[in-house]
Design a protein around this motif. Sequence first.
Motif, mmCIF file in Angstrom:
data_model
loop_
_atom_site.group_PDB
_atom_site.id
_atom_site.type_symbol
_atom_site.label_atom_id
_atom_site.label_comp_id
_atom_site.label_asym_id
_atom_site.label_seq_id
_atom_site.Cartn_x
_atom_site.Cartn_y
_atom_site.Cartn_z
ATOM 1 N N LEU A 69 0.851 -1.179 0.000
ATOM 2 C CA LEU A 69 0.000 0.000 0.000
ATOM 3 C C LEU A 69 0.891 1.235 0.000
ATOM 4 O O LEU A 69 1.698 1.419 0.906
ATOM 5 N N ILE A 70 0.733 2.047 -1.017
ATOM 6 C CA ILE A 70 1.563 3.244 -1.116
ATOM 7 C C ILE A 70 0.682 4.484 -1.112
ATOM 8 O O ILE A 70 -0.155 4.656 -1.991
ATOM 9 N N ILE A 71 0.850 5.307 -0.089
ATOM 10 C CA ILE A 71 0.096 6.549 -0.018
ATOM 11 C C ILE A 71 1.050 7.724 0.169
ATOM 12 O O ILE A 71 2.260 7.547 0.234
ATOM 13 N N PRO A 77 -5.378 13.497 7.629
ATOM 14 C CA PRO A 77 -6.383 12.537 8.093
ATOM 15 C C PRO A 77 -7.132 11.861 6.950
ATOM 16 O O PRO A 77 -7.633 10.763 7.114
ATOM 17 N N PHE A 78 -7.185 12.515 5.814
ATOM 18 C CA PHE A 78 -7.811 11.885 4.658
ATOM 19 C C PHE A 78 -7.137 10.547 4.347
ATOM 20 O O PHE A 78 -7.796 9.542 4.103
ATOM 21 N N TYR A 79 -5.815 10.521 4.396
ATOM 22 C CA TYR A 79 -5.095 9.284 4.123
ATOM 23 C C TYR A 79 -5.233 8.271 5.249
ATOM 24 O O TYR A 79 -5.265 7.071 5.017
ATOM 25 N N SER A 80 -5.306 8.777 6.479
ATOM 26 C CA SER A 80 -5.539 7.862 7.591
ATOM 27 C C SER A 80 -6.849 7.128 7.385
ATOM 28 O O SER A 80 -6.944 5.924 7.575
ATOM 29 N N GLU A 81 -7.871 7.885 6.985
ATOM 30 C CA GLU A 81 -9.184 7.287 6.761
ATOM 31 C C GLU A 81 -9.128 6.257 5.633
ATOM 32 O O GLU A 81 -9.690 5.169 5.739
ATOM 33 N N GLY A 277 -14.692 23.314 1.669
ATOM 34 C CA GLY A 277 -13.516 22.456 1.568
ATOM 35 C C GLY A 277 -13.784 21.228 0.711
ATOM 36 O O GLY A 277 -14.724 21.203 -0.081
ATOM 37 N N PHE A 278 -12.933 20.231 0.887
ATOM 38 C CA PHE A 278 -13.105 18.995 0.128
ATOM 39 C C PHE A 278 -12.497 17.844 0.932
ATOM 40 O O PHE A 278 -11.354 17.960 1.395
ATOM 41 N N ASP A 279 -13.227 16.769 1.121
ATOM 42 C CA ASP A 279 -12.827 15.502 1.753
ATOM 43 C C ASP A 279 -13.713 15.153 2.937
ATOM 44 O O ASP A 279 -14.005 13.992 3.182
ATOM 45 N N ASP A 280 -14.096 16.179 3.697
ATOM 46 C CA ASP A 280 -14.810 15.942 4.958
ATOM 47 C C ASP A 280 -13.994 15.074 5.902
ATOM 48 O O ASP A 280 -14.419 13.996 6.308
ATOM 49 N N ILE A 281 -12.830 15.550 6.255
ATOM 50 C CA ILE A 281 -12.034 14.863 7.266
ATOM 51 C C ILE A 281 -12.694 15.075 8.628
ATOM 52 O O ILE A 281 -13.487 16.002 8.793
ATOM 53 N N PRO A 282 -12.428 14.211 9.595
ATOM 54 C CA PRO A 282 -13.102 14.306 10.894
ATOM 55 C C PRO A 282 -12.959 15.693 11.529
ATOM 56 O O PRO A 282 -13.847 16.146 12.244
ATOM 57 N N GLU A 283 -11.861 16.382 11.238
ATOM 58 C CA GLU A 283 -11.634 17.697 11.821
ATOM 59 C C GLU A 283 -12.666 18.727 11.374
ATOM 60 O O GLU A 283 -12.905 19.714 12.065
ATOM 61 N N ALA A 284 -13.266 18.506 10.206
ATOM 62 C CA ALA A 284 -14.162 19.516 9.639
ATOM 63 C C ALA A 284 -15.263 19.899 10.614
ATOM 64 O O ALA A 284 -15.660 21.063 10.703
ATOM 65 N N VAL A 285 -15.721 18.921 11.359
ATOM 66 C CA VAL A 285 -16.844 19.146 12.253
ATOM 67 C C VAL A 285 -16.382 19.699 13.602
ATOM 68 O O VAL A 285 -17.169 20.173 14.408
ATOM 69 N N MET A 286 -15.069 19.660 13.830
ATOM 70 C CA MET A 286 -14.549 20.123 15.105
ATOM 71 C C MET A 286 -14.168 21.592 15.078
ATOM 72 O O MET A 286 -13.926 22.200 16.112
ATOM 73 N N LEU A 287 -14.073 22.137 13.902
ATOM 74 C CA LEU A 287 -13.729 23.552 13.792
ATOM 75 C C LEU A 287 -14.903 24.411 14.222
ATOM 76 O O LEU A 287 -16.044 23.967 14.217
ATOM 77 N N SER A 288 -14.611 25.652 14.583
ATOM 78 C CA SER A 288 -15.731 26.560 14.759
ATOM 79 C C SER A 288 -15.419 27.822 13.969
ATOM 80 O O SER A 288 -14.374 28.427 14.194
ATOM 81 N N PRO A 289 -16.250 28.252 13.073
ATOM 82 C CA PRO A 289 -17.461 27.530 12.666
ATOM 83 C C PRO A 289 -17.140 26.228 11.944
ATOM 84 O O PRO A 289 -16.051 26.082 11.391
ATOM 85 N N LYS A 290 -18.115 25.342 11.963
ATOM 86 C CA LYS A 290 -17.903 24.037 11.324
ATOM 87 C C LYS A 290 -17.821 24.189 9.810
ATOM 88 O O LYS A 290 -18.557 24.953 9.205
#
Lengths: 335, 335
Positions: A69-71, A77-81, A277-290
């Motif tokens: 697997l090569i990333i 986090p996109f790659y982690s996912e 943005g683009f990807d919807d990484i988990p962080e997206a929802v943790m920012l304020s504003p989301k």
Amino acid sequence: MTQHKHVTLLQVAKHAGVSRATASLVVRGSKNISEATREKVLKSIQDLGYIYDRVAANLRSKSSSTVGLIIMDLANPFYSELLIGIHQELTKCGQTVILGTTFNSYDTQSRLLSTMLEHRVGGIILFAVPGSKSEVIEQILSWGIPVVLLGRKVPGANCDYVGMDNVMGGQLAVDHLIQKGHRRIAFLGGPSQITSWQERKQGYDNAHHKAGINIDASLVIEGPVTRESGVELIQQILRIPDPPTAVFCYNDIIALGVMMKLKEMGLVPGRDIGIVGFDDIPEAVMLSPKLTTISSFARLMGARAATLLHERIEGLSMEPQRIILQPKLIVRETC
Amino acid sequence: MTQHKHVTLLQVAKHAGVSRATASLVVRGSKNISEATREKVLKSIQDLGYIYDRVAANLRSKSSSTVGLIIMDLANPFYSELLIGIHQELTKCGQTVILGTTFNSYDTQSRLLSTMLEHRVGGIILFAVPGSKSEVIEQILSWGIPVVLLGRKVPGANCDYVGMDNVMGGQLAVDHLIQKGHRRIAFLGGPSQITSWQERKQGYDNAHHKAGINIDASLVIEGPVTRESGVELIQQILRIPDPPTAVFCYNDIIALGVMMKLKEMGLVPGRDIGIVGFDDIPEAVMLSPKLTTISSFARLMGARAATLLHERIEGLSMEPQRIILQPKLIVRETC
DNA sequence: CTGAAAGCGCTTACAG
DNA sequence: CTGAAAGCGCTTACAG
């Protein structure tokens, strides 16, 4: 119980009072072994502390139980996912994952490919570096080793591909911004040599054309995929004479940097300036504003690539597949 | 150029007009081969499209070029950072990484260990699941395969360990909160069976004792290491009769959940309630307000573990080492 | 189920 | 440097 020397299958067989062939059948879980014999052998394995040598077995049977697997970069986090999706799926079918990260370096990718081939992987999942040559892919395929391209196409390479509809994603994002009343929309970040950038840009263009808005080339700036680049680019774009009222970021990592800098400048994303943005990484929802973003379903994408590779390894000979996932607009607070 | 059948070293040797032994020396980069011969062989390798079979070589020479890495969960950036550090270091010394994730399951860990042993890894870096038995570790060591424990000790196991001073970390965090005037400080999240939880709790206790503050057991609640758990726990703790004025979170992931919930409730971390996390994941600085936390230097920790394992594999026989990194308080905006 | 033989692709060891 | 032989730990194929 504990054994210091290497125990071989022959020793197990002798200990259990069976032939080496029988012991081999037992460790491979063959059906035509009586329950009594199986138990005898398993007991000897326990007693001697035997470890099956999958490497030797693979050599003899010309098979492989590993997948390469090569990333690009684990820090995104996109790659982690992606990795989570791939890993879960591959583990299910008994494959072991050999990992490599390129950090966007062509040379590193070449080296990793060689290493994996030398380790006799049964197949490769490749998130290709910009500038990857189709010849390299074709050569690997010609050795009988399946390759699944992930996320980025390699022009000219006729092999399996799992990715997403980036054109549609870009269009969804910019449609949304336009619908919210924006007319001057920047497209920030990302390396323009890779197909996913070009496709998202295409979506950006499409949305403008559809709405009859002229595109101002000075609103498009590329750059590396880092938060720092986001910080840098938003400053740059806000300094131009007629700055944009909204920004479509190549991905969430860029958006993270953009938002950090905006907040530092006292601007409120979503009120003073629109951001998608683009990807919807988990962080997206943790920012304020989301963060409002386009989901690229990274885990699912990884899982699909793994399944496809597994089918290939099993020898299901079909035409090279192109699995294109549909993106989804996730409206949150930044536009 | 392209070759469909498997090319072996013997064929390369014949093509180059040298013996198999000579070809073998060339691929292994031996010194006592003339430049002319080397070039001839390398040319043949090119022409035939030969791939060195490291697996066969390892079998014969009883060596290994792979290392097993077992961690909990890729979704936590702390582990991604760890992985980056390990991977970079291991790649430098020509080792290939076989990856496994346990998701905190003992059975999964057992299975992964077996798989890796069967693949004849040269060593293992293990972020042990709670409840791991020292016998398992000792057994692997007795087979001559070095193990480096990372982040979590396994009670009784006499092997290399790389981790951080969690007691000190907990103490730094709580000292800081106390110094800021807090007297009722919660300790939220994390599984109490693992040593790092116990150690951080010890630090929490120490800080209280030092300041002459009594500990209220109802302020300590454990839980899984997820954002959701953080959300849940902060609600729970704020419902008690005499709620805390500050929270020390087991790690940043918990703190992320805690902060999300607080903001939802209209409370401002740092003003209405003090928060200190643990790990200093990259997200900590992206939150608003920015998270005050204890850095555990994940990348460095990973790199150290990799170096140590490599030394072991090279056979530098020394006493089992314990590398304990010192944590650092990073004061930002939440306290 | 057994037993003896051959072979996967390499390295090792040694006489020349 | 060469050449022939043996062996790493397993699987394969086959006669019994």
